[in-house]
Design a protein around this motif. Structure first.
Motif, PDB file in Angstrom:
ATOM      1  N   VAL A  78       0.843  -1.201   0.000  1.00 44.94           N
ATOM      2  CA  VAL A  78       0.000   0.000   0.000  1.00 44.94           C
ATOM      3  C   VAL A  78       0.877   1.250   0.000  1.00 44.94           C
ATOM      4  O   VAL A  78       1.523   1.579   0.995  1.00 44.94           O
ATOM      5  CB  VAL A  78      -0.964  -0.010   1.206  1.00 44.94           C
TER       6      VAL A  78
ATOM      7  N   LYS B 159       0.047   4.478  -0.767  1.00 40.51           N
ATOM      8  CA  LYS B 159      -0.630   5.788  -0.686  1.00 40.51           C
ATOM      9  C   LYS B 159       0.241   6.813   0.037  1.00 40.51           C
ATOM     10  O   LYS B 159       0.891   6.467   1.032  1.00 40.51           O
ATOM     11  CB  LYS B 159      -1.976   5.646   0.018  1.00 40.51           C
TER      12      LYS B 159
ATOM     13  N   ASN C 240      -5.461   4.302  -2.219  1.00 43.23           N
ATOM     14  CA  ASN C 240      -6.836   4.493  -1.764  1.00 43.23           C
ATOM     15  C   ASN C 240      -7.521   5.719  -2.355  1.00 43.23           C
ATOM     16  O   ASN C 240      -8.681   5.958  -2.079  1.00 43.23           O
ATOM     17  CB  ASN C 240      -6.923   4.499  -0.230  1.00 43.23           C
TER      18      ASN C 240
ATOM     19  N   ILE D 100      -7.866   0.251  -3.134  1.00 43.78           N
ATOM     20  CA  ILE D 100      -8.283  -0.369  -1.869  1.00 43.78           C
ATOM     21  C   ILE D 100      -9.252   0.501  -1.082  1.00 43.78           C
ATOM     22  O   ILE D 100      -9.880   0.037  -0.144  1.00 43.78           O
ATOM     23  CB  ILE D 100      -7.058  -0.704  -0.984  1.00 43.78           C
TER      24      ILE D 100
ATOM     25  N   MET E 212     -13.625  -8.329   1.047  1.00 47.40           N
ATOM     26  CA  MET E 212     -12.627  -7.486   1.720  1.00 47.40           C
ATOM     27  C   MET E 212     -13.244  -6.918   2.992  1.00 47.40           C
ATOM     28  O   MET E 212     -14.445  -6.684   3.038  1.00 47.40           O
ATOM     29  CB  MET E 212     -12.228  -6.353   0.772  1.00 47.40           C
TER      30      MET E 212
ATOM     31  N   MET F  36     -12.208  -4.650   6.962  1.00 48.49           N
ATOM     32  CA  MET F  36     -11.267  -4.003   7.879  1.00 48.49           C
ATOM     33  C   MET F  36     -11.751  -4.202   9.305  1.00 48.49           C
ATOM     34  O   MET F  36     -12.921  -3.939   9.610  1.00 48.49           O
ATOM     35  CB  MET F  36     -11.193  -2.510   7.584  1.00 48.49           C
TER      36      MET F  36
ATOM     37  N   MET G 209      -3.769  -5.607   7.702  1.00 52.82           N
ATOM     38  CA  MET G 209      -2.939  -4.450   7.405  1.00 52.82           C
ATOM     39  C   MET G 209      -1.654  -4.566   8.235  1.00 52.82           C
ATOM     40  O   MET G 209      -1.403  -5.614   8.835  1.00 52.82           O
ATOM     41  CB  MET G 209      -3.694  -3.156   7.720  1.00 52.82           C
ATOM     42  N   SER G 210      -0.851  -3.497   8.283  1.00 55.05           N
ATOM     43  CA  SER G 210       0.445  -3.602   8.970  1.00 55.05           C
ATOM     44  C   SER G 210       0.328  -4.170  10.385  1.00 55.05           C
ATOM     45  O   SER G 210       1.106  -5.025  10.785  1.00 55.05           O
ATOM     46  CB  SER G 210       1.119  -2.230   9.042  1.00 55.05           C
TER      47      SER G 210
ATOM     48  N   ARG H 275      -3.010  -6.210   2.881  1.00 53.00           N
ATOM     49  CA  ARG H 275      -2.753  -4.857   2.362  1.00 53.00           C
ATOM     50  C   ARG H 275      -1.859  -4.138   3.358  1.00 53.00           C
ATOM     51  O   ARG H 275      -2.298  -3.697   4.407  1.00 53.00           O
ATOM     52  CB  ARG H 275      -4.084  -4.108   2.220  1.00 53.00           C
ATOM     53  N   ILE H 276      -0.574  -4.053   3.022  1.00 48.85           N
ATOM     54  CA  ILE H 276       0.392  -3.560   4.006  1.00 48.85           C
ATOM     55  C   ILE H 276       1.087  -2.290   3.508  1.00 48.85           C
ATOM     56  O   ILE H 276       1.709  -2.303   2.443  1.00 48.85           O
ATOM     57  CB  ILE H 276       1.424  -4.663   4.330  1.00 48.85           C
ATOM     58  N   GLY H 277       0.935  -1.224   4.267  1.00 53.89           N
ATOM     59  CA  GLY H 277       1.523   0.052   3.903  1.00 53.89           C
ATOM     60  C   GLY H 277       2.674   0.455   4.800  1.00 53.89           C
ATOM     61  O   GLY H 277       3.846   0.289   4.456  1.00 53.89           O
ATOM     62  N   SER H 278       2.361   0.946   5.984  1.00 52.85           N
ATOM     63  CA  SER H 278       3.375   1.574   6.832  1.00 52.85           C
ATOM     64  C   SER H 278       4.506   0.617   7.239  1.00 52.85           C
ATOM     65  O   SER H 278       5.649   1.063   7.381  1.00 52.85           O
ATOM     66  CB  SER H 278       2.725   2.208   8.064  1.00 52.85           C
TER      67      SER H 278
ATOM     68  N   ARG I 292       3.038   7.401   7.729  1.00 54.35           N
ATOM     69  CA  ARG I 292       2.553   8.426   6.809  1.00 54.35           C
ATOM     70  C   ARG I 292       2.260   9.730   7.557  1.00 54.35           C
ATOM     71  O   ARG I 292       1.806   9.725   8.642  1.00 54.35           O
ATOM     72  CB  ARG I 292       1.255   7.954   6.123  1.00 54.35           C
TER      73      ARG I 292
END
Ligand code: PLP
Length: 217
Positions: free
Chosen positions: A20, A22, A43, A64, A148, A150, A192-193, A208-211, A217
């Motif tokens: 992810v 973003k 996103n 996402i 999907m 959350m 997620m993370s 879905r892994i971002g940070s 962020r």
């Protein structure tokens, strides 16, 4: 090991990692791309379009985040998976834009599994009505790949786990009631993370892994 390699090494085979990206600059994405990652998630529609245009064309771009009907047209030519489909109206617009672009657009149904009112998504009764409707049967330019969700933003691991398990149950029920003949209905996008390991334990096959990859962020 850098943070991408570190995360990657904890993802079992058969689980798709969506990186992810973003708010992160193209250089950061390219750095992860150069380590072999091809699936990225954004996103926001405008940011997704800008990055699609600037970055290598073999990236598989996932949207996402929440999608507004009037913005579907901007991503319809290239988006690989839309994670957060939460209404028939949105699905009909995706279908319309799929037709225009001569493609079948893969989608996930977003479910509301958290105990927070702000999160989008269907509940089970709504999806039953939708899937039995003639309006849904008419849609030929969308493909439903799965679900999907959350979890609630909380430290309570038990609560998170039980929410993930509820999404796995929804997936299993939909699969046996509506998609038993479908080759494409395979995906459970959750985690997620902070909670992806719990999600995988509960049956997730797309995280879905971002940070944890790109930093905060
Ligand atoms: C931002 C975002 C993620 C990734 O969150 P991290 O905590 O940074 O891993 C996953 N899913 C959705 C829908 C998001 O908006």
């Amino acid at each position: 090991m850098n943070s991408f390699e570190q995360i990657k090494s904890t993802i079992p085979e058969g689980v798709t990692l969506v990186a992810v990206s973003k708010t992160k600059p193209n250089e950061a994405i390219l750095d992860v791309y150069n380590q072999g990652q091809r699936v990225f998630g954004e996103n926001k529609v405008q940011e997704l379009v800008d990055k699609y245009e600037a970055l290598p064309k073999d990236i598989e771009w996932h949207l996402i985040g929440h999608l507004q009907t009037n913005k579907v047209k901007y991503i319809a030519p290239f988006v690989a998976l839309i994670h957060a489909v939460d209404s028939l109206k949105l699905l009909q617009e995706i279908n319309k834009q799929g037709l225009k672009n001569n493609r079948i657009i893969p989608c996930l149904f977003q479910f509301h599994i958290a105990d927070e009112e702000t999160k989008f998504g269907f509940d089970q009764q709504e999806i039953d009505i939708l899937l039995k409707s003639e309006a849904f049967a008419e849609l030929k330019n969308i493909q439903i790949n799965g679900v999907m969700g959350m979890a609630t933003f909380t430290d309570n691991q038990q609560q998170i786990e039980s929410e993930f398990q509820s999404l796995k149950l929804i997936f299993d029920e939909l699969k046996s009631n509506f998609f038993s003949d479908s080759q494409s209905f395979q995906t459970i996008s959750m985690g997620m993370s902070g909670d992806y390991q719990l999600a995988i334990k509960s049956g997730s096959n797309m995280v879905r892994i971002g940070s944890a990859i790109f930093g905060g962020r």
